[in-house]
Design a protein around this motif. Structure first.
Motif: not given
Ligand SMILES: Cc1ncc(COP(=O)(O)O)c(/C=N/[C@H]2[C@H](O)[C@@H](O)[C@@H](OP(=O)(O)OP(=O)(O)OC[C@H]3O[C@@H](n4cc(C)c(=O)[nH]c4=O)C[C@@H]3O)O[C@@H]2C)c1O
Length: 425
Positions: A22-26, A75-78, A172-177, A197-204, A334-338
């Motif tokens: 998957v795309v985003g496995r932490p 989170n990055g959004t806030i 700058y939205d440097s969530a990915h950078a 920057f975003s430290l979401h689970a799916t980020k580098l 795969a994913k089709r962002y955005f």
């Molecule tokens: C350009 C940009 N700006 C701002 C933000 C906002 O940052 P934050 O407020 O989120 O910090 C983002 C976030 N961008 C991210 C989101 O943070 C994320 O929720 C993800 O959203 P999804 O891809 O819809 O996540 P999800 O479909 O739940 O997970 C992807 C895969 O990863 C796996 N997974 C996911 C999580 C969360 C997990 O904990 N464990 C896991 O195995 C399951 C799934 O197959 O994608 C966005 C691009 C961004 O890309």
């Protein structure tokens, strides 16, 4: 654990066949160290409210990035919203931003009481150019937000020169950078009024959730420190608007453990991106059937390749969605962002969105492939082999009906919505 990862210098063992890629496995690194941190947090009972791990994280991130201030947020959004609020723009002031970004960028502009005005992006960089800003600007324009996507910094210098000449601050939205470098070699983090920057689970560089507001602007940093904590400016004094956007200690602890490994993590992402380049070329998929966005800069140490991006070309014989469905049948999610584009999302239909041809084109054929510290060389071969197999069986999918969004919605809240019986669409 960084040592063993670095010592391996290869990629981790392949994922067991039944597990989808998957795309985003932490990334989950240094578990032992993190569990020690959790024991310390629980024994000191300092669980949140700008505790020692948040302070350490902010200092370590500022030092790593070479910026004066880093403020950790929930989170990055806030983080983006609070950075925009700190600009003290008039309510409803227009902010130019790309539609080719995650919806969070536009939510942050709107949640800061400002009006999103969408601009297009350049096909090669996925970043807006001064010409695109000029086309969308009005006498109500007061600021610019731009997103550095996929682990590559956009051309900030020309954007800022254009904005500065008009008195517009840039955020700058440097969530990915995180870890990516600007053209001058400096890490993302120190440009514009702030980089978030975003430290979401799916980020580098990830935690569970989290964000970092990086800036060299003391006033902005002080404002974000206060607004993330209800607007407090002293024990009993509320100086201005605020909210609770604090990062808790466990979140900070995991981010700090991952920050200590970030150079090794980046080297693995770069290695995965190069492995994709080799496999896609060796199997004859590039340049005619798909284009590989990462390829021109695989050896460019400024990019982290936090995401692996291909575009499905007409010669492939199937559209992107059909390829995505076929890959899913082969265990590759795969994913089709955005898709379909922020400017096409209900809450933003009232926002100006002129000439977004490149954005629409990217949203029609872009495909994000699995990467990260969990992806092995064998996994990369598996993904590219699946792409070849889809190509060979394209007739099986040619007649496939277009996809309904929920078919591809694996996200947790889609499941949550289903449990309470309200489908997403
Ligand atoms: C350009 C940009 N700006 C701002 C933000 C906002 O940052 P934050 O407020 O989120 O910090 C983002 C976030 N961008 C991210 C989101 O943070 C994320 O929720 C993800 O959203 P999804 O891809 O819809 O996540 P999800 O479909 O739940 O997970 C992807 C895969 O990863 C796996 N997974 C996911 C999580 C969360 C997990 O904990 N464990 C896991 O195995 C399951 C799934 O197959 O994608 C966005 C691009 C961004 O890309």
């Amino acid at each position: 654990i960084c040592r063993t990862m670095a010592a391996e210098n290869g990629l981790p063992p392949p994922a067991p066949p039944e597990e989808p890629l998957v795309v985003g496995r932490p990334n989950v690194l240094d578990v032992e160290g993190f569990l020690k941190d959790i024991t310390e947090i629980l024994s000191t009972r300092l669980l949140t409210n700008h505790g020692p791990f948040v302070v350490r994280l902010e200092r370590a991130a500022a030092e790593y990035l070479g910026v004066a201030y880093v403020v950790a947020v929930a989170n990055g959004t806030i983080g983006l919203e609070l950075a925009l609020r700190a600009l003290d723009l008039a309510p409803g002031a227009e902010v130019l931003l790309p539609s080719f970004t995650f919806v969070a960028t536009a939510h942050a502009v709107r949640n800061a009481g400002l009006k999103p005005v969408f601009v297009d992006v350049d096909e090669a960089t996925h970043f807006p150019t001064p010409e695109m800003l000029a086309r969308a600007a009005t006498n109500k324009t007061r600021a610019v937000v731009a997103a550095h996507l996929w682990g590559r910094a956009g051309d900030a210098a020309s954007l800022e020169a254009f904005a500065a000449a008009r008195g517009w601050p840039v955020v700058y939205d440097s969530a990915h950078a995180f870890g990516a470098r600007h053209a001058d070699g400096a890490f993302c983090g120190g440009r514009g009024r702030a980089e978030v920057f975003s430290l979401h689970a799916t980020k580098l560089l990830n935690s569970f959730e989290g964000g970092l507001v990086a800036t060299n602007d003391a006033t902005l940093a002080a404002r974000v420190i206060s607004t993330r904590n209800f607007g407090f400016a002293g024990q009993d004094t509320i100086a201005h608007g605020g909210t609770n956007a604090k990062l808790s200690e466990p979140h900070a602890a995991l981010a700090l453990r991952h920050l200590r490994c970030v150079d090794a993590t980046i080297s693995i992402y770069r290695r995965v991106a190069r492995a994709y380049g080799d496999a896609l070329r060796r199997r004859g998929l590039i340049p005619n059937l798909v284009t590989y966005w990462n390829e021109p800069r695989l050896d460019d140490e400024r990019d982290t390749h936090a995401y692996v991006i291909v575009r499905v070309r007409p010669a492939f014989g199937l559209n992107r969605d059909a390829v995505m469905r076929a890959l899913r049948d082969r265990g590759v999610h795969a994913k089709r962002y955005f898709f379909p584009g922020v400017h096409k999302q209900r809450p933003f239909l009232d926002c100006p969105a002129l000439d977004l041809e490149t954005t629409d084109a990217l949203n029609s054929d872009i495909l994000i492939l699995p990467t990260g510290t969990v992806v092995s060389a064998a996994d990369v071969e598996r993904v590219v082999a699946a792409l070849c197999d889809v190509r060979d069986h394209r007739r099986d999918y040619a007649a496939a009906p277009p996809l309904a969004p929920r078919e591809f919605d694996t996200s947790h809240y889609a499941a949550a919505l289903r449990t309470i019986g309200t489908e997403r669409d």
